[in-house]
Enzyme design. Structure first.
Site, mmCIF file in Angstrom:
data_model
loop_
_atom_site.group_PDB
_atom_site.id
_atom_site.type_symbol
_atom_site.label_atom_id
_atom_site.label_comp_id
_atom_site.label_asym_id
_atom_site.label_seq_id
_atom_site.Cartn_x
_atom_site.Cartn_y
_atom_site.Cartn_z
ATOM 1 N N ASP A 51 -0.263 -32.356 -40.388
ATOM 2 C CA ASP A 51 1.534 -32.248 -39.935
ATOM 3 C C ASP A 51 1.650 -30.724 -39.705
ATOM 4 O OD1 ASP A 51 3.740 -32.994 -39.104
ATOM 5 O OD2 ASP A 51 4.122 -34.623 -40.519
ATOM 6 N N ASP A 52 1.853 -30.306 -38.337
ATOM 7 C CA ASP A 52 2.469 -29.107 -38.078
ATOM 8 C C ASP A 52 1.394 -27.983 -38.664
ATOM 9 O OD1 ASP A 52 4.555 -30.582 -37.312
ATOM 10 O OD2 ASP A 52 6.117 -29.286 -38.920
ATOM 11 N N CYS A 91 6.379 -34.736 -33.951
ATOM 12 C CA CYS A 91 5.771 -35.757 -34.713
ATOM 13 C C CYS A 91 5.638 -37.042 -34.090
ATOM 14 C CB CYS A 91 6.005 -35.781 -36.130
ATOM 15 S SG CYS A 91 6.315 -34.338 -36.916
ATOM 16 N N ARG A 95 1.697 -38.904 -32.484
ATOM 17 C CA ARG A 95 1.068 -39.878 -33.085
ATOM 18 C C ARG A 95 1.213 -41.195 -32.221
ATOM 19 N NH1 ARG A 95 1.592 -38.228 -38.951
ATOM 20 N NH2 ARG A 95 2.009 -36.213 -38.483
ATOM 21 N N LYS A 144 1.421 -40.127 -43.656
ATOM 22 C CA LYS A 144 2.766 -40.323 -42.811
ATOM 23 C C LYS A 144 2.491 -40.996 -41.395
ATOM 24 C CE LYS A 144 5.512 -37.224 -39.806
ATOM 25 N NZ LYS A 144 6.170 -36.012 -39.694
ATOM 26 N N HIS A 146 5.123 -42.538 -39.099
ATOM 27 C CA HIS A 146 6.229 -42.203 -38.242
ATOM 28 C C HIS A 146 6.301 -42.703 -36.722
ATOM 29 C CE1 HIS A 146 8.776 -38.106 -37.862
ATOM 30 N NE2 HIS A 146 9.562 -39.164 -37.747
ATOM 31 N N SER A 169 9.059 -38.375 -41.830
ATOM 32 C CA SER A 169 8.693 -36.947 -42.388
ATOM 33 C C SER A 169 9.201 -36.687 -43.949
ATOM 34 C CB SER A 169 9.377 -36.042 -41.497
ATOM 35 O OG SER A 169 8.752 -36.124 -40.197
ATOM 36 N N HIS A 230 3.677 -29.956 -43.146
ATOM 37 C CA HIS A 230 5.258 -30.053 -42.748
ATOM 38 C C HIS A 230 6.112 -29.638 -43.851
ATOM 39 C CE1 HIS A 230 9.068 -32.040 -41.560
ATOM 40 N NE2 HIS A 230 8.462 -32.177 -40.220
ATOM 41 N N ASP A 282 -1.050 -32.674 -35.661
ATOM 42 C CA ASP A 282 -0.131 -33.577 -34.719
ATOM 43 C C ASP A 282 0.617 -32.657 -33.562
ATOM 44 O OD1 ASP A 282 1.634 -32.548 -36.681
ATOM 45 O OD2 ASP A 282 2.924 -34.309 -36.357
ATOM 46 N N ASN A 283 0.691 -31.425 -34.189
ATOM 47 C CA ASN A 283 1.432 -30.371 -33.621
ATOM 48 C C ASN A 283 1.385 -29.248 -33.948
ATOM 49 O OD1 ASN A 283 4.102 -32.082 -34.759
ATOM 50 N ND2 ASN A 283 4.002 -30.008 -35.044
ATOM 51 N N LYS A 303 5.504 -25.236 -32.397
ATOM 52 C CA LYS A 303 5.779 -26.659 -32.380
ATOM 53 C C LYS A 303 7.239 -26.674 -31.485
ATOM 54 C CE LYS A 303 8.047 -29.915 -35.658
ATOM 55 N NZ LYS A 303 8.068 -30.474 -37.234
HETATM 56 MG MG MG Z 1 4.311 -32.564 -36.737
#
Ligand code: MG
Length: 450
Positions: A51-52, A91, A95, A144, A146, A169, A230, A282-283, A303
């Site tokens: 995540d991130d 996020c 997904r 996660k 989301h 998150s 994240h 994810d990003n 991001k």
């Molecule tokens: Mg993310």
């Protein structure tokens, strides 16, 4: 290995072709035959989605401060994609793309969900987990989710036999927004609140290892969307102070340890040649978090933007005996492609009753062949902000997505999107604009009030 060199991607593509040609015989002899003779079962899949995480936050994508020997080893013995995209720069939409193989506006998930939201992924969507479950796979989502936290939106209602993790998150626990402490769930029950985040990455790893051990006798799909890196960042005492990149590096090194544990488990169980392991995020990095955010390396921005730093991610695939070791793929691909690709490898197809934006990239994954150029669209909410086609990328909106702003980049020569070539190549601008217009015709209309 840094990829700043402007000529590097083109060279990589050639290198990939050379390697893939040379490896066909080896794969046929050492891979396919051995596979057919010794492993009649369908391949298992482990998909690790951070995540991130930034493009350059692991060693094999250029980080010199964060030690990721286990992730690097996956690349050294598998394939590393240089031009892989998360199909959204935040996020929830990212997904949604991964789970459905469709740009996020089709399943109606264009923005990040909060605990106050009453929406999520609907029963009309078909997830990659549902497809694999129908093929006899044991399926787990650990991490996660989301895509909606209410019961009807949880992983257990969308193709996963088992769920363990937080539903949104780890920073969505603000009292001033009336948000509850972050819940940790097992299946559909809250088992800890607030979730103890210091040990979350290690516990996710343990859960993944347990699930693999319990399902070693048949194909499985483990989707492992890590909560970190994240913010807020947390690590256990064991990993604190290990890296040269502060707490952020410690967090990524904990994830790397987890990758090592999973690979070791597959090895110990004799499942490595039956299992495709994938690693991505994810990003892009949340740059505003400064030291607590990641690094996009040579890419512009991070991001939540349509620049490469927002979307381009590490993607590593490892499958001993099927993917030639040390391969590099410079063809563009995205997390939209995961559903059709895993469906194909599991002996079935993506749904045909709806638009699926991803494509089966098995030829790229197994390093067997190049594929035709295919447009990739950078979307934000209901707007198309940019398109990539071959080496070209056209932006049609400014960074805040408010005004029309035409920027054309040659990503092979200018990975950092520094030199706007729109004035020099007006025909290419028109061609890419037309691609966006055609794509927009396929999108559902935006809701009247968002
Ligand atoms: Mg993310």
């Amino acid at each position: 290995m840094p990829i700043e060199n402007s000529l590097r991607p083109r060279m990589l593509r050639r290198e990939f072709l050379k390697r893939s040609a040379a490896s066909v015989a080896a794969v046929t002899l050492l891979g396919d035959e051995a596979f057919a003779a010794s492993a009649p079962r369908r391949p298992s899949f482990v998909l690790i989605n951070c995540d991130d995480l930034g493009y350059s936050d692991v060693g094999c994508y250029g980080s010199e401060l964060i030690a990721t020997p286990n992730i690097d080893a996956l690349a050294q013995t598998g394939v590393k994609f240089t031009d892989f995209y998360a199909a959204a720069a935040v996020c929830t939409p990212s997904r949604a793309c991964l789970m459905t193989g469709r740009y996020f506006v089709r399943p109606g998930l264009p923005r990040v969900l909060f605990p106050r939201d009453k929406v999520g992924i609907t029963d009309k969507e078909i997830t990659v987990a549902q497809i694999l479950k129908r093929q006899g796979y044991a399926t787990a989502c650990i991490g996660k989710w989301h895509l909606g936290h209410l019961p009807r939106f949880l992983p257990t209602r969308h193709g996963f036999d088992y769920y363990y993790g937080i539903p949104y998150s780890n920073d969505m626990d603000k009292k001033q927004r009336n948000e509850p402490p972050t819940p940790l769930m097992r299946n559909e029950k809250i088992i800890e609140q607030p979730a103890v985040q210091e040990t979350l990455t290690e516990r996710y790893t343990e859960e993944a290892v347990n699930f693999i051990e319990q399902n070693k006798d048949h194909p499985f799909f483990v989707y492992l969307p890590h909560t970190m890196p994240h913010v807020p960042l947390h690590v256990s005492e064991r990993f604190k102070g290990r890296s040269k990149r502060g707490l952020y590096g410690d967090v990524v090194e904990t994830i790397d340890w987890g990758v090592g544990e999973i690979v070791k488990t597959l090895k110990d169980l004799g499942l490595q040649r039956d299992t495709l392991v994938m690693f991505t995020s994810d990003n892009g990095p949340w740059l505003q978090q400064k030291d607590h955010g990641g690094s996009a390396g040579p890419l512009r921005a991070g991001k939540a933007t349509a620049y490469e730093g927002g979307h381009r991610e590490p993607f590593i695939a490892n499958w001993p005996g099927r993917i030639p070791a040390g391969s590099i793929c410079a063809d563009p691909a995205s997390n939209l492609d995961i559903l059709p690709t895993l469906a194909s490898l599991a002996g079935t197809k993506a749904p045909t009753d709806r638009i699926i934006d991803g494509r089966d990239i098995t030829p790229l994954l197994l390093c067997k062949d190049d594929m035709d150029d295919y447009p990739f669209f950078y979307m934000r909410n209901w707007d198309v902000c940019a398109v990539r086609y071959g080496k070209w990328k056209l932006h049609v909106r400014d960074r805040e997505q408010q005004l029309e702003a035409i920027e054309l980049y040659d990503l092979r020569a200018d990975i950092g999107e520094t030199t706007n070539l729109a004035g020099r190549y007006p025909k290419m601008v028109d061609k890419l604009k037309a691609m966006i217009a055609e794509f927009c015709k396929t999108l559902p209309p935006p809701p009247k009030a968002e």
